[in-house]
Design a protein around this motif. Structure first.
Motif, short mmCIF file in Angstrom:
data_model
loop_
_atom_site.label_atom_id
_atom_site.label_comp_id
_atom_site.label_asym_id
_atom_site.label_seq_id
_atom_site.Cartn_x
_atom_site.Cartn_y
_atom_site.Cartn_z
N ALA A 147 -108.74 24.69 -66.20
CA ALA A 147 -109.37 24.51 -65.36
C ALA A 147 -108.32 24.55 -63.81
O ALA A 147 -108.75 25.37 -62.90
CB ALA A 147 -110.19 24.05 -65.05
N GLU A 148 -107.19 23.60 -64.47
CA GLU A 148 -106.55 23.25 -62.91
C GLU A 148 -105.31 24.20 -63.12
O GLU A 148 -103.88 25.04 -62.25
CB GLU A 148 -105.56 21.89 -63.19
N LEU A 149 -104.80 25.86 -64.43
CA LEU A 149 -103.95 26.35 -64.55
C LEU A 149 -104.24 28.15 -63.12
O LEU A 149 -105.51 28.33 -63.00
CB LEU A 149 -104.23 26.95 -65.57
N PRO B 214 -107.47 24.06 -74.16
CA PRO B 214 -106.47 24.96 -73.81
C PRO B 214 -105.80 25.64 -74.47
O PRO B 214 -106.01 26.96 -74.14
CB PRO B 214 -105.69 23.85 -72.91
N THR B 215 -105.09 25.54 -75.20
CA THR B 215 -104.44 25.39 -76.61
C THR B 215 -104.98 27.35 -77.29
O THR B 215 -104.81 27.96 -77.06
CB THR B 215 -103.34 25.13 -77.14
N ILE C 225 -114.12 30.67 -69.85
CA ILE C 225 -114.97 30.60 -69.57
C ILE C 225 -114.10 30.51 -68.06
O ILE C 225 -113.72 31.10 -67.39
CB ILE C 225 -116.10 29.77 -69.33
N HIS C 226 -113.18 29.17 -68.24
CA HIS C 226 -112.46 28.89 -66.70
C HIS C 226 -111.09 30.16 -67.43
O HIS C 226 -110.87 31.17 -66.21
CB HIS C 226 -111.15 27.61 -67.14
N MET D 242 -120.97 28.08 -63.72
CA MET D 242 -119.68 28.30 -64.09
C MET D 242 -119.79 29.91 -63.72
O MET D 242 -118.24 30.54 -63.67
CB MET D 242 -119.13 28.34 -65.35
N GLY D 243 -120.29 31.07 -63.01
CA GLY D 243 -119.96 32.52 -62.45
C GLY D 243 -120.13 33.11 -64.11
O GLY D 243 -118.73 33.73 -64.77
#
Ligand code: CP
Length: 316
Positions: A18-20, A143-144, A181-182, A207-208
Motif C-alpha cells: 500500500a505504501e510503495l 508484500p513479497t 490489489i494494491h 478498493m478499485g
C-alpha cells in the motif's frame, strides 16, 4: 525528479505494498531480474550480504515464504537465525515487545516476520533499528508474495499495465489478495475479484476492483487467473455448505477455462487445496505457472533483502 531519474531505495522496512510507489515496485522487480540468474549457476552464492545478519521470525506456519527467505539469505551470504514460537521464551510468557528488544540487542540488520495478527510487523518496525520485512500479517498484507506474483506475470506477459487479472476464492481471509490489489492497481492492471458473497468483505468495493459472484463472470477474457486457498482454519463457521458445493461453483477446471483468453496463465500462492478451489488437471496443466512463482520468490526476496540492507548505498 524526471521520469528518467533512477529511483533510490530509501525505506528502512517493507511492511506492505500500500505504501510503495509504482517506481519502488519497479525497482524491486528490476533488481530481482538481475538476481535471478544466480539461481541458475552451479555455485548459487554471491558475497553481497556478507557480514549482515538476518533474523527469521515465523509465528505462523509457512513452507514457501520461510524457505524462500532462508535460501535468498544464503545465496546472498548473509548470516541467518531462524526463530519460531516453539522452544522460545514466548512459551514462558515473555511479551513480543520484550522478545523484539532482546533480539534487537543482538544487532541484527534485518528481521523477517510472519504473524497471525495484522500490524505486528509495523509495531516491530517502530521499536527496532533493524529493517523489518513483513512475511504476512493476518489478513492484512503479504508484500513479497504480491511482488513475486507481479514478477511472474511480467515474465510471461512482458508488462502489468492493461492486463485483466481475475483473483478468485476466499477473499475475506486473504492477505495475498489485498497486497495484489494494491500492486496491480498501482501498475495499471484491471483487477476483478470473485468468490462467494459470504467470503467477500464489503470494503472490496472501495478498493478499485470489479467484484463478481460467479467464476465465469470473473474470468471472462482474463489474461491472468489467480486462485486463492479456502482458509478453512480461519473460519469460525463454514461460509459455504460443503467443499463439494464450493468446487462446483468456484473450483477452476479445464472446461471452465474456456471463458478466459487462450494465452491465460494460472497462478496460486500455495498451499493449494486440490479439488476445492482448483482441479489437479489445471494446477498441473499447461497454463499453470504455480511452481515458477515459487522459483521467482527467491529472486524477489534476494532483491528485497539487498535493497533494505543498505549495501547498495555503502558501495556507491
Ligand atoms: N504463499 C505462501 O505464503 O506460502 P507459505 O504459507 O507456505 O509461506
Amino acid at each position: 525528479m524526471t521520469p528518467e531519474t533512477p529511483i533510490r531505495w530509501t525505506r528502512k522496512d517493507l511492511l506492505g505494498i500500500a505504501e510503495l510507489s509504482p517506481a519502488e515496485i519497479e525497482l524491486i522487480l528490476d533488481t530481482a531480474e538481475s538476481f535471478s540468474e544466480i539461481g541458475e549457476r552451479a555455485i548459487k552464492k554471491v558475497p553481497t550480504l556478507r557480514g549482515k545478519t538476518v533474523l527469521n521470525l515465523f509465528f505462523e506456519a509457512s513452507t514457501r515464504t520461510r524457505s524462500s527467505f532462508e535460501i535468498a539469505e544464503k545465496r546472498l551470504s548473509a548470516d541467518n537465525i531462524n526463530f519460531s514460537t516453539s522452544g522460545s521464551a514466548l512459551e514462558k510468557g515473555e511479551t513480543l515487545v520484550d522478545t523484539a528488544l532482546n533480539l534487537q540487542a543482538m544487532a541484527p540488520d534485518l528481521v523477517v516476520i510472519r504473524h497471525a495478527h495484522a500490524g505486528v510487523p509495523h509495531m516491530l518496525a517502530r521499536r527496532i533499528k533493524a529493517g523489518v520485512i513483513n512475511a504476512g500479517d493476518g489478513a492484512h498484507e503479504h508484500p513479497t508474495q504480491a511482488l513475486l506474483d507481479a514478477f511472474t506475470i511480467r515474465r510471461h506477459k512482458g508488462k502489468l499495465a492493461g492486463l485483466k487479472v481475475a483473483i478468485l476464492g476466499d477473499i475475506e481471509h486473504s492477505r495475498v489478495v489485498r497486497s495484489n490489489i494494491h500492486l496491480l492497481n498501482k501498475m495499471g492492471a484491471q483487477v476483478t475479484i470473485g468468490g462467494p458473497r459470504t467470503l467477500m468483505p464489503v470494503e472490496m468495493e472501495s478498493m478499485g476492483v470489479e467484484v463478481a459472484y460467479s467464476l465465469e463472470d470473473a474470468i471472462r477474457d482474463a489474461d491472468v487467473i489467480m486462485m486463492l486457498r479456502v482458509q478453512l482454519e480461519r473460519q469460525g463457521r463454514m461460509a459455504f455448505p460443503s467443499v463439494k458445493e464450493y468446487f462446483q461453483l468456484f473450483g477452476l477446471t479445464t472446461a471452465r477455462l474456456a471463458a478466459a483468453r487462450d494465452d491465460v496463465i494460472i497462478m496460486h500462492p500455495g498451499p493449494m487445496n486440490r479439488g476445492t478451489e482448483i482441479a489437479s488437471e489445471v494446477a498441473d496443466g499447461p497454463y499453470s505457472v504455480i511452481l515458477e512463482q515459487v522459483t521467482h520468490g527467491v529472486s524477489v526476496r534476494m532483491a528485497v533483502l539487498y535493497l533494505l540492507s543498505g549495501v547498495h548505498e555503502e558501495t556507491v
